[in-house]
Design an enzyme around this catalytic site. Structure first.
Site, PDB file in Angstrom:
ATOM      1  N   LYS A 237      51.243  48.470 -16.860  1.00 47.01           N
ATOM      2  CA  LYS A 237      50.770  46.998 -17.261  1.00 47.01           C
ATOM      3  C   LYS A 237      52.009  46.075 -16.917  1.00 47.01           C
ATOM      4  O   LYS A 237      51.802  45.164 -16.266  1.00 47.01           O
ATOM      5  CB  LYS A 237      50.024  46.844 -18.419  1.00 47.01           C
ATOM      6  CG  LYS A 237      49.713  45.511 -18.540  1.00 47.01           C
ATOM      7  CD  LYS A 237      49.456  45.170 -20.233  1.00 47.01           C
ATOM      8  CE  LYS A 237      50.571  45.181 -21.078  1.00 47.01           C
ATOM      9  NZ  LYS A 237      51.184  43.985 -21.801  1.00 47.01           N
ATOM     10  N   ASN A 238      53.230  46.423 -17.544  1.00 49.06           N
ATOM     11  CA  ASN A 238      54.157  45.522 -17.540  1.00 49.06           C
ATOM     12  C   ASN A 238      54.989  45.427 -16.293  1.00 49.06           C
ATOM     13  O   ASN A 238      55.740  44.516 -16.201  1.00 49.06           O
ATOM     14  CB  ASN A 238      55.044  45.717 -18.819  1.00 49.06           C
ATOM     15  CG  ASN A 238      54.364  45.377 -20.159  1.00 49.06           C
ATOM     16  OD1 ASN A 238      53.330  44.767 -20.192  1.00 49.06           O
ATOM     17  ND2 ASN A 238      55.087  45.820 -21.384  1.00 49.06           N
TER      18      ASN A 238
ATOM     19  N   ARG B 265      50.911  35.726 -22.706  1.00 46.45           N
ATOM     20  CA  ARG B 265      52.162  35.203 -22.741  1.00 46.45           C
ATOM     21  C   ARG B 265      52.950  35.567 -21.229  1.00 46.45           C
ATOM     22  O   ARG B 265      53.810  34.668 -20.947  1.00 46.45           O
ATOM     23  CB  ARG B 265      53.031  35.464 -23.972  1.00 46.45           C
ATOM     24  CG  ARG B 265      52.405  35.349 -25.074  1.00 46.45           C
ATOM     25  CD  ARG B 265      53.118  36.054 -26.115  1.00 46.45           C
ATOM     26  NE  ARG B 265      54.318  35.338 -26.194  1.00 46.45           N
ATOM     27  CZ  ARG B 265      54.453  34.184 -26.876  1.00 46.45           C
ATOM     28  NH1 ARG B 265      53.541  33.491 -27.382  1.00 46.45           N
ATOM     29  NH2 ARG B 265      55.772  33.730 -26.794  1.00 46.45           N
TER      30      ARG B 265
ATOM     31  N   CYS C  88      52.615  34.115 -31.613  1.00 51.21           N
ATOM     32  CA  CYS C  88      52.032  35.388 -31.145  1.00 51.21           C
ATOM     33  C   CYS C  88      52.210  36.375 -32.498  1.00 51.21           C
ATOM     34  O   CYS C  88      52.977  36.207 -33.240  1.00 51.21           O
ATOM     35  CB  CYS C  88      53.063  36.061 -30.153  1.00 51.21           C
ATOM     36  SG  CYS C  88      52.678  37.501 -29.744  1.00 51.21           S
TER      37      CYS C  88
ATOM     38  N   ARG D 191      58.736  34.767 -29.950  1.00 52.68           N
ATOM     39  CA  ARG D 191      58.774  34.899 -28.378  1.00 52.68           C
ATOM     40  C   ARG D 191      58.809  33.810 -27.688  1.00 52.68           C
ATOM     41  O   ARG D 191      58.004  33.188 -26.912  1.00 52.68           O
ATOM     42  CB  ARG D 191      57.008  35.713 -28.104  1.00 52.68           C
ATOM     43  CG  ARG D 191      57.125  36.954 -29.075  1.00 52.68           C
ATOM     44  CD  ARG D 191      55.973  37.918 -28.345  1.00 52.68           C
ATOM     45  NE  ARG D 191      56.416  38.469 -27.035  1.00 52.68           N
ATOM     46  CZ  ARG D 191      55.457  39.054 -26.474  1.00 52.68           C
ATOM     47  NH1 ARG D 191      54.226  39.152 -26.731  1.00 52.68           N
ATOM     48  NH2 ARG D 191      55.997  39.424 -25.270  1.00 52.68           N
TER      49      ARG D 191
ATOM     50  N   ASP E 288      57.796  48.819 -27.860  1.00 49.25           N
ATOM     51  CA  ASP E 288      56.070  49.001 -27.613  1.00 49.25           C
ATOM     52  C   ASP E 288      55.398  50.402 -28.086  1.00 49.25           C
ATOM     53  O   ASP E 288      54.371  50.512 -27.895  1.00 49.25           O
ATOM     54  CB  ASP E 288      55.831  49.009 -26.071  1.00 49.25           C
ATOM     55  CG  ASP E 288      56.203  47.472 -25.500  1.00 49.25           C
ATOM     56  OD1 ASP E 288      56.145  46.521 -26.511  1.00 49.25           O
ATOM     57  OD2 ASP E 288      56.126  46.938 -24.484  1.00 49.25           O
TER      58      ASP E 288
ATOM     59  N   ILE F  16      63.748  44.256 -32.056  1.00 53.13           N
ATOM     60  CA  ILE F  16      63.370  43.498 -30.961  1.00 53.13           C
ATOM     61  C   ILE F  16      62.631  42.088 -31.366  1.00 53.13           C
ATOM     62  O   ILE F  16      62.866  41.001 -30.849  1.00 53.13           O
ATOM     63  CB  ILE F  16      62.529  44.397 -29.812  1.00 53.13           C
ATOM     64  CG1 ILE F  16      63.648  45.302 -29.385  1.00 53.13           C
ATOM     65  CG2 ILE F  16      62.511  43.439 -28.683  1.00 53.13           C
ATOM     66  CD1 ILE F  16      64.718  45.051 -28.753  1.00 53.13           C
TER      67      ILE F  16
ATOM     68  N   ARG G 269      43.610  45.049 -23.565  1.00 52.83           N
ATOM     69  CA  ARG G 269      44.516  44.338 -22.763  1.00 52.83           C
ATOM     70  C   ARG G 269      45.421  45.165 -22.057  1.00 52.83           C
ATOM     71  O   ARG G 269      46.063  44.702 -20.853  1.00 52.83           O
ATOM     72  CB  ARG G 269      45.344  43.131 -23.773  1.00 52.83           C
ATOM     73  CG  ARG G 269      44.702  42.006 -24.249  1.00 52.83           C
ATOM     74  CD  ARG G 269      45.563  41.432 -25.006  1.00 52.83           C
ATOM     75  NE  ARG G 269      46.843  41.442 -24.470  1.00 52.83           N
ATOM     76  CZ  ARG G 269      48.156  41.261 -25.039  1.00 52.83           C
ATOM     77  NH1 ARG G 269      48.216  41.260 -26.272  1.00 52.83           N
ATOM     78  NH2 ARG G 269      49.168  41.327 -24.287  1.00 52.83           N
TER      79      ARG G 269
END
Ligand code: EPZ
Length: 420
Positions: A22-23, A93, A117, A122, A306, A328, A398
């Site tokens: 996805k990213n 985002r 968020c 972010r 993640d 992070i 998502r």
């Protein structure tokens, strides 16, 4: 809102195929705005964020067609509306990824500022200052960032204050059409950055160093169409590996890139999980007896933020104390209270979560607060006794393609309760 009902405990076994990342797909789709020619993309995952990005590109004027073989053809012959409206940005985002491509292609862009968020503030300040360095005039009004370039962006040296993944991708996409050379210092080294760079190179861009901290770009006058296959989703692969491990199962994770997962695999091995790398597959086997290990999230090639929530779910079943430090994002422990509802013993002290295990997990009603937090609840539920009901699974939709189908294929008892 849909819910999941998961009945545990289950021992997961079998094989699972990993979808496209996805990213990676998000910036790659945004990159299609840089050329008036069609771009053919393979292995784009069918997840909600991608649906949002598709709507955004269509709003910008691109046409998107799906071929019979599943490939997407994105054609931005003209960019009629160089804008990312609030309605789309507020649900995703990563919409700010169109800022660089739009300004590079059309000389202007108007992108809604992302708000708060679940995982932290972010901000996108570095996307803005980077574009300013590239010669864009940046203004903020009515909740929007507006960028204009009188003529053409011009190459520059830009050093990121801290490592940002989409910030690196955004500026890279802007720099490919700038006049002259751009050097991006302290750039993100994530595999997704490399994937976008590879597509851009296929489109005619001149880029060196993607995957290292210094990326050099020699701007070109125009880009052409290309064909590209998205890399496998390392976070999805890692999620299935953690799910296999927590259930004492044996799962072959197919179609992944083990090299993108070295930090996780090393932690899994330290925890007593057997991980065998076989080309593009990973065999994950566990007796269910796990040792606690400490872990700290970092930029790639460190342990991915993640995967932090999923690893925490696993550590609830490990013998001893595991200290998990999130470096992070400042607020990425929303899953802790939900895991606690299932019986986990976790204490949060600032950036650290201290997990004491093993604790018996029992099914409970829990709420998914963000994408990866939901994945950790899905994992914990596989090991918990009885029914876990996870509310707000739109978060998981998502970013995970067909998650319940894939888990059921491994023996999970999991159903979606659709909202009436
Ligand atoms: C990307 O988000 C991913 N999203 C995230 O995936 C991932 O968690 C994150 O990188 C970190 O790996 C996509 O790729 C679409 P950052 P991004 O800019 O780029 C701070 C998921 O679950 N920062 O690398 O938005 C920021 O606040 C997700 O799939 C600034 O201070 O993250 C954070 O603390 C969610 N100013 C840190 O940098 C800026 O201008 C890293 O964020 C930009 C970022």
């Amino acid at each position: 809102m849909d819910k999941f009902r998961i009945t545990g405990p289950t021992r997961l076994s079998g094989e699972v195929a990993i979808s496209g990342a996805k990213n990676s797909a998000l910036p790659v789709l945004a990159a299609c705005l840089l050329t008036p020619e069609p771009v053919v993309l393979h292995r784009i995952p069918r997840v909600r964020d991608i649906g949002t990005m598709r709507r955004l590109l269509q709003h910008n004027g691109a046409t998107i067609t799906e071929r019979e073989d599943g490939a997407l053809v994105v054609h931005a012959a003209e960019v009629t509306q160089p804008e990312a409206p609030y309605d789309l940005v507020k649900t995703m985002r990563a919409s700010s990824l169109v800022l660089g491509p739009l300004v590079a292609r059309t000389g202007r862009a108007r992108v809604s500022l992302p708000g708060g968020c679940a995982i932290g503030a972010r901000p996108i300040g570095m996307h803005v200052t980077g574009l300013e360095q590239l010669g864009a005039r940046m203004e903020q009004s009515h909740g929007y960032i507006e960028a204009t370039v009188p003529d053409r962006l011009r190459g520059c040296v830009y050093t990121f204050d801290r490592i940002t993944v989409t910030g690196t991708e955004d500026l890279l996409m802007a720099a490919v059409l700038a006049d002259g050379e751009t050097v991006l210092e302290n750039a993100a080294r994530e595999p997704e950055v490399v994937d976008v760079a590879e597509l851009l190179i296929r489109m005619g861009a001149r880029i060196e160093g993607a995957g290292s901290s210094t990326i050099r770009v020699r701007g070109v006058g125009r880009l052409h169409g290309a064909e590209h296959t998205i890399i496998p989703d390392r976070i999805e692969a890692g999620t299935f590996a953690a799910a296999a491990a927590i259930t004492g199962g044996e799962v072959r994770v197919n179609g992944c890139e083990p090299e993108h997962l070295t930090a996780l695999l090393s932690k899994l091995r330290h925890a007593g999980v057997t991980v065998i790398e076989e080309g593009k597959s990973l065999l994950v086997k566990s007796s269910g007896k796990l040792a606690s290990v400490d872990m700290e999230t970092q930029e790639h090639p460190g342990f991915a933020t993640d995967l932090q929530a999923q690893f925490m779910a696993l550590m609830t079943q490990a013998e001893g104390i595991s200290i998990i430090t999130e470096r992070i994002f400042e607020n990425r422990f929303m899953h802790v209270l939900e895991l606690a509802r299932m019986g986990a013993n976790i204490r949060v002290e600032g950036q650290r979560a201290i997990v004491a295990g093993p604790r018996r997990l029992t099914g409970a009603e829990v709420i998914a607060s963000d994408l990866r937090a939901s994945a950790s609840l899905v994992i914990a539920a596989q090991a918990a006794d009885g029914d876990t009901i996870i509310d707000r699974v739109y978060h998981i939709d998502r970013g995970y393609e067909k998650i319940e189908e894939k888990l059921r294929g491994l023996g999970a008892r999991m159903e979606r309760i659709e909202a009436k």
